[in-house]
Write a protein that holds these residues in place. Structure first.
Motif, PDB file in Angstrom:
ATOM      1  N   THR A 133       0.834  -1.200   0.000  1.00 15.15           N
ATOM      2  CA  THR A 133       0.000   0.000   0.000  1.00 15.15           C
ATOM      3  C   THR A 133       0.868   1.249   0.000  1.00 15.15           C
ATOM      4  OG1 THR A 133      -1.735  -1.168   1.188  1.00 15.15           O
ATOM      5  CG2 THR A 133      -1.828   1.218   1.226  1.00 15.15           C
ATOM      6  N   GLU A 134       1.881   1.264   0.855  1.00 12.95           N
ATOM      7  CA  GLU A 134       2.780   2.419   0.924  1.00 12.95           C
ATOM      8  C   GLU A 134       3.554   2.587  -0.381  1.00 12.95           C
ATOM      9  OE1 GLU A 134       5.137   1.771   4.407  1.00 12.95           O
ATOM     10  OE2 GLU A 134       3.441   2.092   5.746  1.00 12.95           O
ATOM     11  N   GLU A 135       3.946   1.469  -0.977  1.00 16.41           N
ATOM     12  CA  GLU A 135       4.673   1.499  -2.243  1.00 16.41           C
ATOM     13  C   GLU A 135       3.804   2.121  -3.338  1.00 16.41           C
ATOM     14  OE1 GLU A 135       6.037  -2.186  -4.660  1.00 16.41           O
ATOM     15  OE2 GLU A 135       7.314  -2.077  -2.883  1.00 16.41           O
ATOM     16  N   GLN A 136       2.524   1.736  -3.376  1.00 19.05           N
ATOM     17  CA  GLN A 136       1.603   2.287  -4.371  1.00 19.05           C
ATOM     18  C   GLN A 136       1.389   3.775  -4.148  1.00 19.05           C
ATOM     19  OE1 GLN A 136      -1.846  -0.194  -3.987  1.00 19.05           O
ATOM     20  NE2 GLN A 136      -1.141  -1.634  -5.539  1.00 19.05           N
ATOM     21  N   GLU A 137       1.278   4.179  -2.882  1.00 21.17           N
ATOM     22  CA  GLU A 137       1.088   5.595  -2.576  1.00 21.17           C
ATOM     23  C   GLU A 137       2.290   6.411  -3.030  1.00 21.17           C
ATOM     24  OE1 GLU A 137       0.300   5.862   1.579  1.00 21.17           O
ATOM     25  OE2 GLU A 137      -1.730   5.086   1.390  1.00 21.17           O
ATOM     26  N   GLU A 138       3.487   5.888  -2.833  1.00 21.65           N
ATOM     27  CA  GLU A 138       4.696   6.592  -3.252  1.00 21.65           C
ATOM     28  C   GLU A 138       4.736   6.730  -4.769  1.00 21.65           C
ATOM     29  OE1 GLU A 138       8.014   4.507  -1.599  1.00 21.65           O
ATOM     30  OE2 GLU A 138       7.484   5.029   0.459  1.00 21.65           O
ATOM     31  N   GLN A 139       4.342   5.668  -5.476  1.00 19.46           N
ATOM     32  CA  GLN A 139       4.335   5.722  -6.932  1.00 19.46           C
ATOM     33  C   GLN A 139       3.314   6.735  -7.424  1.00 19.46           C
ATOM     34  OE1 GLN A 139       3.619   1.691  -8.139  1.00 19.46           O
ATOM     35  NE2 GLN A 139       5.733   1.062  -7.833  1.00 19.46           N
ATOM     36  N   GLU A 140       2.113   6.730  -6.829  1.00 22.38           N
ATOM     37  CA  GLU A 140       1.078   7.664  -7.240  1.00 22.38           C
ATOM     38  C   GLU A 140       1.502   9.100  -6.960  1.00 22.38           C
ATOM     39  OE1 GLU A 140      -2.503   6.438  -5.332  1.00 22.38           O
ATOM     40  OE2 GLU A 140      -2.588   4.566  -6.447  1.00 22.38           O
TER      41      GLU A 140
END
Length: 85
Positions: free
Chosen positions: A70-77
């Motif tokens: 989830t954190e990885e996706q937030e960073e990418q977004e």
């Protein structure tokens, strides 16, 4: 599925004055169910093949993996949004 009563209880704990129209509650239920299903899949994968009993540790590790993704996706977004400037 998360019940309407449970959703209202949760929001009463975090935002007592929040208005919750039924359409928002139904959308919340749908999203919560999707999150729960994805988490269950990760717990199942952590337990491995066969009839291995799901343990507390499997759930804990799956939760950490779930949060990391989830954190990885937030960073990418955020990175994509930041590049738009």
């Amino acid at each position: 599925m998360v019940s309407v009563r449970e959703i209202r209880r949760i929001f009463d704990e975090i935002a007592e004055d929040r208005q919750l129209p039924m359409i928002a509650i139904i959308e919340f239920q749908t999203r919560a169910e999707a999150l729960l299903k994805q988490f269950a899949i990760m717990c199942n994968e952590e337990a491995g093949d066969g009839n291995t009993r799901l343990t507390r540790n499997h759930v804990k590790v799956a939760y950490v993996d779930f949060k990391d993704k989830t954190e990885e996706q937030e960073e990418q977004e955020f990175g994509e949004w930041n590049d738009d400037e």
